[in-house]
Scaffold this motif. Structure first.
Motif, PDB file in Angstrom:
ATOM      1  N   GLN A 223       0.812  -1.211   0.000  1.00  0.00           N
ATOM      2  CA  GLN A 223       0.000   0.000   0.000  1.00  0.00           C
ATOM      3  C   GLN A 223       0.851   1.269   0.000  1.00  0.00           C
ATOM      4  OE1 GLN A 223      -2.437  -0.767   3.515  1.00  0.00           O
ATOM      5  NE2 GLN A 223      -4.184  -1.253   2.208  1.00  0.00           N
ATOM      6  N   LEU A 224       2.019   1.209   0.617  1.00  0.00           N
ATOM      7  CA  LEU A 224       2.860   2.395   0.780  1.00  0.00           C
ATOM      8  C   LEU A 224       4.053   2.411  -0.181  1.00  0.00           C
ATOM      9  CD1 LEU A 224       2.943   2.454   4.699  1.00  0.00           C
ATOM     10  CD2 LEU A 224       1.454   3.777   3.187  1.00  0.00           C
ATOM     11  N   ARG A 225       4.026   1.560  -1.192  1.00  0.00           N
ATOM     12  CA  ARG A 225       5.180   1.395  -2.072  1.00  0.00           C
ATOM     13  C   ARG A 225       5.524   2.644  -2.874  1.00  0.00           C
ATOM     14  NH1 ARG A 225       0.667  -0.485  -4.264  1.00  0.00           N
ATOM     15  NH2 ARG A 225       0.247  -0.286  -6.511  1.00  0.00           N
ATOM     16  N   LYS A 226       4.582   3.569  -3.060  1.00  0.00           N
ATOM     17  CA  LYS A 226       4.822   4.742  -3.904  1.00  0.00           C
ATOM     18  C   LYS A 226       5.113   6.010  -3.099  1.00  0.00           C
ATOM     19  CE  LYS A 226       1.773   3.018  -7.577  1.00  0.00           C
ATOM     20  NZ  LYS A 226       0.560   3.304  -8.397  1.00  0.00           N
ATOM     21  N   VAL A 227       5.292   5.866  -1.801  1.00  0.00           N
ATOM     22  CA  VAL A 227       5.469   7.046  -0.947  1.00  0.00           C
ATOM     23  C   VAL A 227       6.688   7.861  -1.370  1.00  0.00           C
ATOM     24  CG1 VAL A 227       6.120   7.768   1.380  1.00  0.00           C
ATOM     25  CG2 VAL A 227       4.217   6.179   1.061  1.00  0.00           C
ATOM     26  N   VAL A 228       7.829   7.201  -1.550  1.00  0.00           N
ATOM     27  CA  VAL A 228       9.071   7.926  -1.855  1.00  0.00           C
ATOM     28  C   VAL A 228       9.043   8.517  -3.254  1.00  0.00           C
ATOM     29  CG1 VAL A 228      11.561   7.677  -2.158  1.00  0.00           C
ATOM     30  CG2 VAL A 228      10.426   6.581  -0.228  1.00  0.00           C
ATOM     31  N   THR A 229       8.534   7.764  -4.216  1.00  0.00           N
ATOM     32  CA  THR A 229       8.574   8.236  -5.600  1.00  0.00           C
ATOM     33  C   THR A 229       7.554   9.333  -5.883  1.00  0.00           C
ATOM     34  OG1 THR A 229       7.060   6.454  -6.244  1.00  0.00           O
ATOM     35  CG2 THR A 229       9.431   6.030  -6.447  1.00  0.00           C
ATOM     36  N   GLY A 231       5.835  11.134  -3.192  1.00  0.00           N
ATOM     37  CA  GLY A 231       5.703  12.092  -2.103  1.00  0.00           C
ATOM     38  C   GLY A 231       4.309  12.140  -1.515  1.00  0.00           C
ATOM     39  N   GLN A 232       3.505  11.114  -1.767  1.00  0.00           N
ATOM     40  CA  GLN A 232       2.118  11.104  -1.333  1.00  0.00           C
ATOM     41  C   GLN A 232       1.847   9.873  -0.460  1.00  0.00           C
ATOM     42  OE1 GLN A 232       0.330  11.056  -5.177  1.00  0.00           O
ATOM     43  NE2 GLN A 232       0.500  13.260  -5.482  1.00  0.00           N
ATOM     44  N   TRP A 233       1.157  10.099   0.645  1.00  0.00           N
ATOM     45  CA  TRP A 233       0.754   9.019   1.537  1.00  0.00           C
ATOM     46  C   TRP A 233      -0.739   8.744   1.338  1.00  0.00           C
ATOM     47  CZ3 TRP A 233       3.640   6.381   5.399  1.00  0.00           C
ATOM     48  CH2 TRP A 233       4.977   6.797   5.510  1.00  0.00           C
ATOM     49  N   PRO A 234      -1.134   7.465   1.323  1.00  0.00           N
ATOM     50  CA  PRO A 234      -2.575   7.173   1.259  1.00  0.00           C
ATOM     51  C   PRO A 234      -3.287   7.775   2.470  1.00  0.00           C
ATOM     52  CG  PRO A 234      -1.262   5.186   0.912  1.00  0.00           C
ATOM     53  CD  PRO A 234      -0.319   6.249   1.363  1.00  0.00           C
ATOM     54  N   SER A 235      -4.514   8.195   2.272  1.00  0.00           N
ATOM     55  CA  SER A 235      -5.268   8.750   3.395  1.00  0.00           C
ATOM     56  C   SER A 235      -5.622   7.679   4.415  1.00  0.00           C
ATOM     57  CB  SER A 235      -6.549   9.419   2.881  1.00  0.00           C
ATOM     58  OG  SER A 235      -7.414   8.454   2.294  1.00  0.00           O
ATOM     59  N   HIS A 236      -5.610   6.401   3.993  1.00  0.00           N
ATOM     60  CA  HIS A 236      -5.894   5.306   4.920  1.00  0.00           C
ATOM     61  C   HIS A 236      -5.176   4.058   4.435  1.00  0.00           C
ATOM     62  CE1 HIS A 236      -7.802   2.849   7.862  1.00  0.00           C
ATOM     63  NE2 HIS A 236      -8.529   2.165   6.987  1.00  0.00           N
ATOM     64  N   TYR A 237      -4.621   3.311   5.380  1.00  0.00           N
ATOM     65  CA  TYR A 237      -3.924   2.078   5.041  1.00  0.00           C
ATOM     66  C   TYR A 237      -3.987   1.141   6.244  1.00  0.00           C
ATOM     67  CZ  TYR A 237      -0.414   5.246   7.025  1.00  0.00           C
ATOM     68  OH  TYR A 237       0.236   6.169   7.794  1.00  0.00           O
ATOM     69  N   LEU A 238      -3.556  -0.100   6.035  1.00  0.00           N
ATOM     70  CA  LEU A 238      -3.803  -1.165   7.000  1.00  0.00           C
ATOM     71  C   LEU A 238      -3.211  -0.892   8.372  1.00  0.00           C
ATOM     72  CD1 LEU A 238      -4.881  -4.022   7.584  1.00  0.00           C
ATOM     73  CD2 LEU A 238      -2.731  -4.932   6.684  1.00  0.00           C
ATOM     74  N   ILE A 442      -5.385  10.419  -1.473  1.00  0.00           N
ATOM     75  CA  ILE A 442      -4.021  10.454  -0.996  1.00  0.00           C
ATOM     76  C   ILE A 442      -3.781  11.792  -0.338  1.00  0.00           C
ATOM     77  CG2 ILE A 442      -2.982   8.820  -2.606  1.00  0.00           C
ATOM     78  CD1 ILE A 442      -2.425  11.018  -4.495  1.00  0.00           C
ATOM     79  N   GLU A 443      -2.824  11.821   0.553  1.00  0.00           N
ATOM     80  CA  GLU A 443      -2.485  13.073   1.201  1.00  0.00           C
ATOM     81  C   GLU A 443      -1.037  13.396   0.908  1.00  0.00           C
ATOM     82  OE1 GLU A 443      -2.627  12.968   5.422  1.00  0.00           O
ATOM     83  OE2 GLU A 443      -1.600  11.056   5.577  1.00  0.00           O
ATOM     84  N   ARG A 444      -0.770  14.636   0.669  1.00  0.00           N
ATOM     85  CA  ARG A 444       0.592  15.049   0.361  1.00  0.00           C
ATOM     86  C   ARG A 444       1.183  15.751   1.574  1.00  0.00           C
ATOM     87  NH1 ARG A 444       0.980  18.034  -4.980  1.00  0.00           N
ATOM     88  NH2 ARG A 444       1.038  15.871  -5.700  1.00  0.00           N
ATOM     89  N   ILE A 445       2.374  15.318   1.970  1.00  0.00           N
ATOM     90  CA  ILE A 445       3.090  15.959   3.062  1.00  0.00           C
ATOM     91  C   ILE A 445       3.905  17.099   2.472  1.00  0.00           C
ATOM     92  CG2 ILE A 445       4.692  15.639   4.956  1.00  0.00           C
ATOM     93  CD1 ILE A 445       2.168  14.007   5.226  1.00  0.00           C
ATOM     94  N   ALA A 446       3.504  18.305   2.750  1.00  0.00           N
ATOM     95  CA  ALA A 446       4.237  19.455   2.214  1.00  0.00           C
ATOM     96  C   ALA A 446       5.606  19.555   2.880  1.00  0.00           C
ATOM     97  CB  ALA A 446       3.440  20.734   2.472  1.00  0.00           C
ATOM     98  N   THR A 447       6.578  20.022   2.133  1.00  0.00           N
ATOM     99  CA  THR A 447       7.916  20.190   2.699  1.00  0.00           C
ATOM    100  C   THR A 447       7.881  21.277   3.759  1.00  0.00           C
ATOM    101  OG1 THR A 447       8.880  19.599   0.575  1.00  0.00           O
ATOM    102  CG2 THR A 447      10.309  20.729   2.165  1.00  0.00           C
ATOM    103  N   PRO A 448       8.197  20.916   5.025  1.00  0.00           N
ATOM    104  CA  PRO A 448       8.128  21.898   6.086  1.00  0.00           C
ATOM    105  C   PRO A 448       9.223  22.961   5.947  1.00  0.00           C
ATOM    106  CG  PRO A 448       9.119  19.891   6.903  1.00  0.00           C
ATOM    107  CD  PRO A 448       8.690  19.606   5.498  1.00  0.00           C
ATOM    108  N   ALA A 449       8.921  24.106   6.467  1.00  0.00           N
ATOM    109  CA  ALA A 449       9.923  25.177   6.458  1.00  0.00           C
ATOM    110  C   ALA A 449      11.003  24.853   7.463  1.00  0.00           C
ATOM    111  CB  ALA A 449       9.252  26.504   6.811  1.00  0.00           C
TER     112      ALA A 449
END
Length: 450
Positions: A223-229, A231-238, A442-449
């Motif tokens: 489910q999380l295999r595409k996180v790095v490529t 930059g998006q996390w699923p809104s819900h996962y196992l 999916i949710e995107r984690i914005a790059t923090p300042a």
């Protein structure tokens, strides 16, 4: 739907806004976890059994309690870092484990693994927090946190199991047994079947039963295999469902303490059992069930069946990928096999009554409904579904305790009601979440300042 997290708010922001900042939330979360671990360690030390910190220390420099959980935690953490770093982390973990295995064998201690992934998981957290920046750090720390929570949850769970036997010296197995007549006493039936099938089938089911975390990690990594490529996390996962179930479900162990057929009515009751009946014969219980005094070390961890709840959540998450598309064939068949094998094992090993499994399934569907598709909000559809599941769950537990005798006297009617309630929750769940394919979420984690 993409959810953008806001950047850090300027210094003039009010307290409520500042408390919602990711860094503040992280500090508060870490502090809460540390406080919980320290508190449980104190309780465990006073009570004379291992606490979470002592168990964690052995994972670092002693003999780990579990071979699979530390590795599962590390593998989950690797979804948040690049492929090159994954290879380096795995190589380091394998190398460290090899050294510890050799030292243990030289010292005459049993073979086990787990030190390597524990050390590397902690090292990843430190390196990511100190040296990495931006989305690279955010993804790594979130993945490491998930892996660490998986490991720590097992440590906390071990302490809670000890506490259930200390807090509840008596158990309600006689009530559960009578209520289970409405379902045809499935533990006795499946137990006899496994006796006929022989040790090979038993070995497979036992492996499936104890390695549920491994199956969960396999699904979570997919489910999380595409996180790095991306930059998006699923809104819900196992993993989210697993952790919440692990937090909520065991609370009911002290409200409805049960040890299971093989202990209360079998040869493993350490002298406290009603008799050695399971699985060859049904105990001759009448219409006067009572709380049964039991030993001080067997966990009261049957009601609800958390293995059933976790296996069902795994099954649900193997139906579709996180983007709403149909999951691969291997995943769908794997999820179905793991659920079927887990249910068979929980009954056939004498660990649970059928009524435990029904309660666990309803709990799973209720918790999953509360967590699933958060982008859809808390409208009437979700409130009604969660409320319905919670009401059915509460009604089942109350019926098992206070209507056990009528359930055993009218098993056909009672069984139809119990199965009908479970089917009602399942149908409502399916119609809400699976009748139509959801939009990708999916949710995107914005790059923090920085």
């Amino acid at each position: 739907m993409l959810v953008e997290y806001p950047r850090a708010v300027a210094g003039g922001a009010d307290l409520g806004t500042r408390l919602r900042e990711p860094r503040v939330l992280a500090v508060v979360g870490v502090g809460a976890v540390l406080a919980l671990l320290v508190g449980l360690q104190i309780v465990a030390s006073v009570s004379g059994f291992d606490g979470p910190l002592a168990s964690l220390a052995r994972d670092f420099v002693g003999t780990p309690k579990s071979m699979s959980v530390p590795w599962a935690g590390l593998i989950l953490a690797l979804v948040g870092i690049s492929t090159r770093r994954r290879v380096l982390a795995l190589a380091a973990a394998i190398g460290i484990d090899a050294v510890w295995v050799a030292l243990r064998l030289i010292d005459g201690k049993p073979f086990t693994v787990g030190n390597g992934p524990t050390i590397v998981l902690a090292a990843l957290a430190v390196v990511a927090a100190v040296r990495w920046r931006g989305r690279e750090r955010a993804d790594a720390l979130k993945a490491v946190a998930l892996g660490a929570l998986l490991v720590l949850a097992t440590k906390v769970g071990d302490v809670w199991l000890h506490l259930t036997s200390a807090m509840r010296p008596t158990v309600f197995d006689e009530y559960a047994l009578l209520a289970d007549h409405a379902l045809g006493d499935p533990s006795w039936v499946v137990g006899r079947v496994l006796d006929v099938l022989g040790p090979e089938v038993y070995a497979v089911l036992h492996w499936v039963y104890i390695e549920l975390p491994v199956a969960a990690i396999a699904v979570a990594v997919w489910q999380l295999r595409k996180v790095v490529t991306t930059g998006q996390w699923p809104s819900h996962y196992l993993v989210r469902t697993f952790l919440v179930l692990g937090l909520v479900g065991p609370l009911f162990y002290v409200l409805f303490p049960i040890v299971g057929p093989m202990f209360a009515f079998g040869a493993d009751g350490h002298g406290f059992q009603v008799g050695n009946f399971w699985p060859a014969a049904m105990p001759p219980l009448g219409s006067n069930p009572a709380a049964l005094t039991f030993d001080e070390f067997t966990p009261r961890n049957c009601m609800p069946s958390m293995h059933t709840a976790w296996a069902l959540s795994l099954f649900i998450h193997t139906r579709r990928d996180v983007d709403g598309s149909r999951a691969p064939v291997w995943m769908r068949w794997g999820g179905a096999f793991w659920l079927a094998a887990t249910v068979t094992a929980t009954l056939g090993f004498g660990y649970h009554y059928g009524v435990d499994l029904v309660a666990g399934a309803v709990l799973c569907l209720t918790v999953e409904s509360a967590l699933r598709a958060p982008e859809r909000g808390w409208g009437g559809f979700r409130i009604g579904l969660v409320g319905f599941g919670a009401a059915v769950f509460a009604g089942l537990l109350l019926s098992y305790r206070y209507l056990a005798v009528p359930m055993s006297e009218y098993p056909v009617v009672a069984g139809a009601i119990v199965i009908g309630l479970l089917a009602g929750v399942a149908i409502a769940f399916h119609n809400t979440w699976f009748a139509t394919a959801p939009a990708p979420a999916i949710e995107r984690i914005a790059t923090p300042a920085i």
